[in-house]
Motif scaffolding. Structure first.
Motif, PDB file in Angstrom:
ATOM      1  N   ILE A  52     -44.390 -45.217 -97.889  1.00  0.00           N
ATOM      2  CA  ILE A  52     -46.071 -45.715 -97.572  1.00  0.00           C
ATOM      3  C   ILE A  52     -46.133 -45.710 -95.914  1.00  0.00           C
ATOM      4  O   ILE A  52     -45.271 -46.222 -95.355  1.00  0.00           O
ATOM      5  CB  ILE A  52     -45.956 -47.314 -97.857  1.00  0.00           C
ATOM      6  CG1 ILE A  52     -45.766 -47.243 -99.569  1.00  0.00           C
ATOM      7  CG2 ILE A  52     -47.153 -47.847 -97.643  1.00  0.00           C
ATOM      8  CD1 ILE A  52     -45.718 -48.758-100.156  1.00  0.00           C
ATOM      9  N   ILE A  53     -47.029 -45.067 -95.551  1.00  0.00           N
ATOM     10  CA  ILE A  53     -47.351 -45.076 -94.087  1.00  0.00           C
ATOM     11  C   ILE A  53     -48.697 -46.000 -93.635  1.00  0.00           C
ATOM     12  O   ILE A  53     -49.723 -45.474 -94.247  1.00  0.00           O
ATOM     13  CB  ILE A  53     -47.567 -43.359 -93.555  1.00  0.00           C
ATOM     14  CG1 ILE A  53     -46.291 -42.685 -93.988  1.00  0.00           C
ATOM     15  CG2 ILE A  53     -47.855 -43.621 -92.124  1.00  0.00           C
ATOM     16  CD1 ILE A  53     -46.328 -41.257 -93.779  1.00  0.00           C
TER      17      ILE A  53
ATOM     18  N   ILE B 166     -35.161 -54.062 -92.035  1.00  0.00           N
ATOM     19  CA  ILE B 166     -36.064 -53.944 -91.151  1.00  0.00           C
ATOM     20  C   ILE B 166     -35.460 -53.053 -89.766  1.00  0.00           C
ATOM     21  O   ILE B 166     -34.420 -53.282 -89.460  1.00  0.00           O
ATOM     22  CB  ILE B 166     -36.659 -55.239 -90.492  1.00  0.00           C
ATOM     23  CG1 ILE B 166     -37.854 -54.874 -89.391  1.00  0.00           C
ATOM     24  CG2 ILE B 166     -35.765 -56.032 -89.904  1.00  0.00           C
ATOM     25  CD1 ILE B 166     -38.796 -55.894 -89.064  1.00  0.00           C
ATOM     26  N   VAL B 167     -36.090 -51.971 -89.456  1.00  0.00           N
ATOM     27  CA  VAL B 167     -35.651 -51.113 -88.305  1.00  0.00           C
ATOM     28  C   VAL B 167     -36.771 -50.521 -87.252  1.00  0.00           C
ATOM     29  O   VAL B 167     -37.719 -50.255 -87.949  1.00  0.00           O
ATOM     30  CB  VAL B 167     -34.837 -49.821 -88.884  1.00  0.00           C
ATOM     31  CG1 VAL B 167     -34.492 -48.939 -87.690  1.00  0.00           C
ATOM     32  CG2 VAL B 167     -33.661 -49.975 -89.699  1.00  0.00           C
ATOM     33  N   HIS B 168     -36.533 -50.961 -85.938  1.00  0.00           N
ATOM     34  CA  HIS B 168     -37.454 -50.347 -84.913  1.00  0.00           C
ATOM     35  C   HIS B 168     -36.732 -50.116 -83.714  1.00  0.00           C
ATOM     36  O   HIS B 168     -35.331 -50.348 -83.412  1.00  0.00           O
ATOM     37  CB  HIS B 168     -38.586 -51.471 -84.987  1.00  0.00           C
ATOM     38  CG  HIS B 168     -38.016 -52.873 -84.063  1.00  0.00           C
ATOM     39  ND1 HIS B 168     -37.504 -53.160 -83.126  1.00  0.00           N
ATOM     40  CD2 HIS B 168     -37.937 -54.083 -84.822  1.00  0.00           C
ATOM     41  CE1 HIS B 168     -37.281 -54.152 -82.850  1.00  0.00           C
ATOM     42  NE2 HIS B 168     -37.432 -54.833 -84.018  1.00  0.00           N
TER      43      HIS B 168
ATOM     44  N   ILE C 146     -38.032 -47.824-101.345  1.00  0.00           N
ATOM     45  CA  ILE C 146     -39.038 -47.489-100.517  1.00  0.00           C
ATOM     46  C   ILE C 146     -39.057 -47.725 -99.193  1.00  0.00           C
ATOM     47  O   ILE C 146     -38.486 -48.442 -98.598  1.00  0.00           O
ATOM     48  CB  ILE C 146     -40.079 -48.788-101.014  1.00  0.00           C
ATOM     49  CG1 ILE C 146     -39.894 -49.080-102.656  1.00  0.00           C
ATOM     50  CG2 ILE C 146     -41.595 -48.484-100.642  1.00  0.00           C
ATOM     51  CD1 ILE C 146     -40.372 -47.883-103.773  1.00  0.00           C
ATOM     52  N   TYR C 147     -39.639 -46.698 -98.510  1.00  0.00           N
ATOM     53  CA  TYR C 147     -39.911 -46.797 -97.161  1.00  0.00           C
ATOM     54  C   TYR C 147     -41.384 -47.414 -96.704  1.00  0.00           C
ATOM     55  O   TYR C 147     -42.395 -46.898 -97.252  1.00  0.00           O
ATOM     56  CB  TYR C 147     -39.876 -45.295 -96.236  1.00  0.00           C
ATOM     57  CG  TYR C 147     -38.478 -44.840 -96.454  1.00  0.00           C
ATOM     58  CD1 TYR C 147     -37.587 -45.142 -95.263  1.00  0.00           C
ATOM     59  CD2 TYR C 147     -38.327 -43.535 -97.064  1.00  0.00           C
ATOM     60  CE1 TYR C 147     -36.438 -44.486 -95.373  1.00  0.00           C
ATOM     61  CE2 TYR C 147     -37.248 -43.176 -97.197  1.00  0.00           C
ATOM     62  CZ  TYR C 147     -36.264 -43.386 -96.222  1.00  0.00           C
ATOM     63  OH  TYR C 147     -34.989 -42.745 -96.284  1.00  0.00           O
ATOM     64  N   ILE C 148     -41.537 -48.221 -95.706  1.00  0.00           N
ATOM     65  CA  ILE C 148     -43.037 -48.610 -95.351  1.00  0.00           C
ATOM     66  C   ILE C 148     -42.984 -48.607 -93.959  1.00  0.00           C
ATOM     67  O   ILE C 148     -41.876 -49.319 -93.060  1.00  0.00           O
ATOM     68  CB  ILE C 148     -43.186 -50.149 -95.892  1.00  0.00           C
ATOM     69  CG1 ILE C 148     -43.130 -50.218 -97.361  1.00  0.00           C
ATOM     70  CG2 ILE C 148     -44.709 -50.533 -95.321  1.00  0.00           C
ATOM     71  CD1 ILE C 148     -43.387 -51.269 -97.857  1.00  0.00           C
ATOM     72  N   VAL C 149     -43.757 -47.708 -93.395  1.00  0.00           N
ATOM     73  CA  VAL C 149     -43.715 -47.368 -91.768  1.00  0.00           C
ATOM     74  C   VAL C 149     -44.903 -47.717 -91.276  1.00  0.00           C
ATOM     75  O   VAL C 149     -46.092 -47.650 -91.718  1.00  0.00           O
ATOM     76  CB  VAL C 149     -43.418 -45.778 -91.874  1.00  0.00           C
ATOM     77  CG1 VAL C 149     -43.471 -45.335 -90.250  1.00  0.00           C
ATOM     78  CG2 VAL C 149     -42.039 -45.341 -92.342  1.00  0.00           C
TER      79      VAL C 149
ATOM     80  N   MET D 194     -37.181 -50.541 -96.877  1.00  0.00           N
ATOM     81  CA  MET D 194     -36.994 -50.587 -95.498  1.00  0.00           C
ATOM     82  C   MET D 194     -38.400 -50.374 -94.749  1.00  0.00           C
ATOM     83  O   MET D 194     -39.213 -49.391 -94.646  1.00  0.00           O
ATOM     84  CB  MET D 194     -36.269 -48.909 -95.231  1.00  0.00           C
ATOM     85  CG  MET D 194     -36.469 -48.459 -93.699  1.00  0.00           C
ATOM     86  SD  MET D 194     -35.237 -49.293 -92.838  1.00  0.00           S
ATOM     87  CE  MET D 194     -33.734 -48.291 -93.184  1.00  0.00           C
ATOM     88  N   VAL D 195     -38.652 -51.371 -93.973  1.00  0.00           N
ATOM     89  CA  VAL D 195     -39.785 -51.744 -93.155  1.00  0.00           C
ATOM     90  C   VAL D 195     -39.375 -50.976 -91.727  1.00  0.00           C
ATOM     91  O   VAL D 195     -38.372 -51.489 -90.953  1.00  0.00           O
ATOM     92  CB  VAL D 195     -40.182 -53.008 -92.916  1.00  0.00           C
ATOM     93  CG1 VAL D 195     -41.056 -53.244 -92.154  1.00  0.00           C
ATOM     94  CG2 VAL D 195     -40.501 -53.387 -94.666  1.00  0.00           C
TER      95      VAL D 195
END
Length: 701
Positions: free
Chosen positions: A566-567, A522-524, A484-487, A547-548
């Motif tokens: 998920i955006i 977590i990536v930013h 899952i991606y959560i952006v 992945m947040v």
């Protein structure tokens, strides 16, 4: 009229002078008579009707009244004074009010003399008032050019403060028409004017500034919009023709063994008809003796990489090297992994060069590139370094080209004695109208179908109140082995904006998806590259299920096992960003989902964006909606492109005129490439003026 007359400095126009000239230059870029002539109105006010004071309504409408000032006084207020005049006609009285410029106004107003006033009426304390009205003596009003539809010109606060009002600009343009006698040199051929039923040039300019009625205004606007877009298209088409004539390219005349072997034995899936069509277009370019300069547009997942690989094999089969440049290390690594896998066991030498490649590993790459052992090089901006020298670079492919500057792209041209063929790729769909204007000098190919077996991503919009159901769905997907991606749109909490911020979000997700059952990356953008790559790598290898991230993952992560995007605060994202983020899922055979989370407070524009995302997967349709919402200036950084510095046309609203202009420009060059026929000399002269002054409107003289 002398051709150069309109190049006269604006200082010399009666009513301007040095001070006003300086302000006009600084605020509106008006340096010459011609610049003033081409200051086109933003809108028009209907001045066909004169109202009586007794007819006024409490509607805040702009009205025009004939009457006299019968009394004038200064009124004290908390800060300073205001000047109040009693204005009367034969049906009643009202007040005119000035809060600034009172000394000059008091000295110049004439009592009991007929005036025409124009402005917005306010109802206050049982009577009507008009603040800062436009005023003209009735006898002057009757002598001047009859303006039934009053033009409203662009303005700034500085212009207003310096007394250069809309009325002053209108008067200056009237003066310009008096000095030129309204005669302007025609710039389009009689054939075009007749075929498209266009107004003559002089009549168009008169009716754009002083329209006699709505019909003539519409005709003047059409004529001038067509002319502007026609000459832009001529520029772009001429540039393309000149490019093909002057810049010779390497002739890839062989479809060799490697290309055939790859096509027959190593293709992972059957090519779509769109891919076949694009490869055919590219092959035609590569065998034409002219340098290829082609833009390849393809939606996320449409199979541009396969087209790039097959194009690179054409270069290798003809004895040339090829390179592929990507904007980020993640994307370069992804391309390298993909290309290496596709070309495994084919005897093609390929290397990766990015900023992270150690010095010791770079040396052999540089050497093998120079002696020709290395056939394909994939990398980032590192490919542009002076140390990177090729034996015979024949093809350069640039991915997500809008992320590179013009100077960076130009560096690739100088990596060989003759410039290599250029293929520019983008997964950001460019609206057709914008592509026609911005990339009209490039040949454009479009991959407009997805490979078979790809299931469209199911997209839904959910409010924050549905979060528990969304999390339940996420758990079910993770049980199936999916990721899952959560952006999130923000990195740290913003006091001004009430949106989910990344760190709060991460903590919340960690509570709902605790260890040891769930693992989260977590990536930013504020992380060190090494840390970012480590977290990305964990997710790619399947060590973490969630992945947040911020939009740092918009381009370049390919995880076929990730099935849910998920955006959060989706209303904060632009349409093209939402579309790019959705493209991160749906890369495997399983059904994928995109969930747009928002609060209940949504602007009408945000609703349009969300409805568009739920309704369609067509990147080009999404891009057209985005263009209508945001305008061309915000898309692809086009405000930096001189080509789109339009004076009167609008490429969104005037799409049909743009297509007509391009059609006629193409037809003209096909019919008379040198514009030598007598009937085209007027266009040739206008085009020469355009090129001479480097400004799309400087051929009006």
């Amino acid at each position: 009229m002398n051709t150069n007359f309109l190049q006269t400095p604006i200082t010399y126009l009666k009513g301007v002078g040095p001070n006003r000239a300086e302000t006009l230059q600084g605020e509106l870029g008006i340096h010459t008579y011609q610049d003033l002539l081409n200051l086109f109105p933003n809108r028009y006010l209907d001045k066909t009707q004169y109202y009586k004071i007794s007819q006024l309504q409490r509607s805040s409408a702009e009205v025009q009244i004939v009457g006299k000032i019968i009394h004038l006084k200064s009124v004290e207020q908390k800060k300073g004074k205001r000047l109040v005049a009693t204005f009367a006609d034969d049906t009643g009285q009202m007040e005119l009010i000035w809060f600034r410029g009172q000394k000059w106004i008091r000295e110049n107003l004439k009592i009991n003399t007929p005036y025409v006033i124009f402005g917005k009426c306010n109802w206050y304390s049982g009577g009507f008032s008009m603040p800062h009205p436009e005023m003209e003596l009735l006898d002057q009003h009757q002598k001047g050019l009859k303006v039934f539809m009053q033009p409203i010109y662009p303005s700034t606060e500085k212009l207003s403060n310096r007394g250069i009002t809309n009325r002053v600009i209108s008067k200056l343009i009237q003066q310009l028409f008096l000095e030129t006698k309204g005669n302007f040199i025609e710039t389009l051929s009689e054939t075009l004017i007749h075929e498209l039923k266009l107004l003559p040039k002089s009549e168009s300019l008169l009716n754009i500034h002083f329209p006699k009625n709505q019909e003539l205004l519409a005709k003047a606007q059409f004529r001038l919009k067509f002319e502007e877009l026609f000459f832009i298209q001529m520029q772009l088409i001429a540039k393309n023709i000149r490019h093909k004539q002057k810049i010779k390219g390497f002739n890839f005349d062989q479809v060799g063994e490697r290309f055939k072997e790859f096509y027959e034995e190593h293709l992972p899936f059957e090519l779509t008809n769109a891919q076949k069509r694009v490869i055919k277009e590219i092959r035609h370019d590569l065998g034409s003796n002219a340098q290829m300069n082609r833009l390849l547009q393809g939606d996320v997942g449409s199979g541009k990489t396969i087209v790039a690989v097959m194009t690179m094999l054409l270069a290798v089969d003809n004895g040339y090297q090829a390179c592929l440049m990507a904007p980020t290390e993640i994307l370069a690594n992804q391309h390298y992994a993909g290309v290496s896998e596709l070309l495994a066991n084919m005897g093609v030498r390929c290397a990766l060069l990015t900023g992270s490649v150690k010095k010791s590993a770079r040396k052999p790459i540089h050497e093998q590139l120079e002696n020709g052992e290395l056939q394909l090089l994939i990398g980032t901006h590192a490919l542009l370094e002076d140390k990177v020298k090729y034996k015979n670079l024949g093809l350069a492919i640039i991915d997500e080209q809008h992320r590179f500057g013009v100077a960076q792209r130009a560096k690739l041209w100088h990596k060989n004695e003759f410039p290599p063929h250029i293929l520019v790729m983008t997964a950001t769909p460019i609206p057709r109208t914008l592509a026609m204007s911005l990339y009209g000098d490039l040949d454009i190919s479009v991959i407009d179908e997805l490979p078979p077996g790809r299931k469209p991503v199911k997209t839904v919009h959910r409010f924050d109140s549905n979060r528990l159901k969304v999390f339940r769905f996420v758990r079910d997907e993770i049980k199936k082995g999916r990721q899952i991606y959560i952006v999130y749109p923000l990195i740290q909490e913003s006091e001004a904006l009430d949106y989910k911020d990344l760190m709060d979000g991460y903590e919340s997700i960690a509570r709902d998806f605790p260890l040891p059952d769930y693992r989260i990356s977590i990536v930013h953008g504020k992380m060190k590259p090494a840390d970012k790559d480590y977290e990305m790598d964990r997710f790619v290898r399947g060590e973490t299920q969630i992945m947040v991230a911020t939009t740092v993952i918009e381009v370049g992560v390919n995880v076929p096992n990730a099935s849910v995007m998920i955006i959060e605060s989706a209303e904060r994202f632009g349409l093209s960003q939402l579309h790019q983020l959705r493209g991160r899922v749906g890369r495997g055979a399983d059904q994928s989902f995109c969930i747009l989370m928002t609060s209940h407070k949504l602007s009408s524009e945000a609703k349009t964006r969300l409805e568009t995302m739920v309704r369609t997967h067509d990147g080009f349709e999404i891009a057209e909606v985005d263009l209508k919402l945001r305008g061309p200036g915000d898309i692809m950084g086009t405000q930096q492109s001189g080509v789109l510095n339009l004076k009167i046309a609008d490429i969104v609203k005037d799409n049909a005129i743009l297509k007509t202009a391009r059609y006629h420009a193409l037809h003209l060059f096909k019919q008379d490439p040198s514009l030598e026929k007598p009937e085209h000399l007027v266009i040739r002269h206008a085009y020469a003026q355009l090129v001479k002054y480097k400004n799309i409107w400087n051929y009006i003289s």
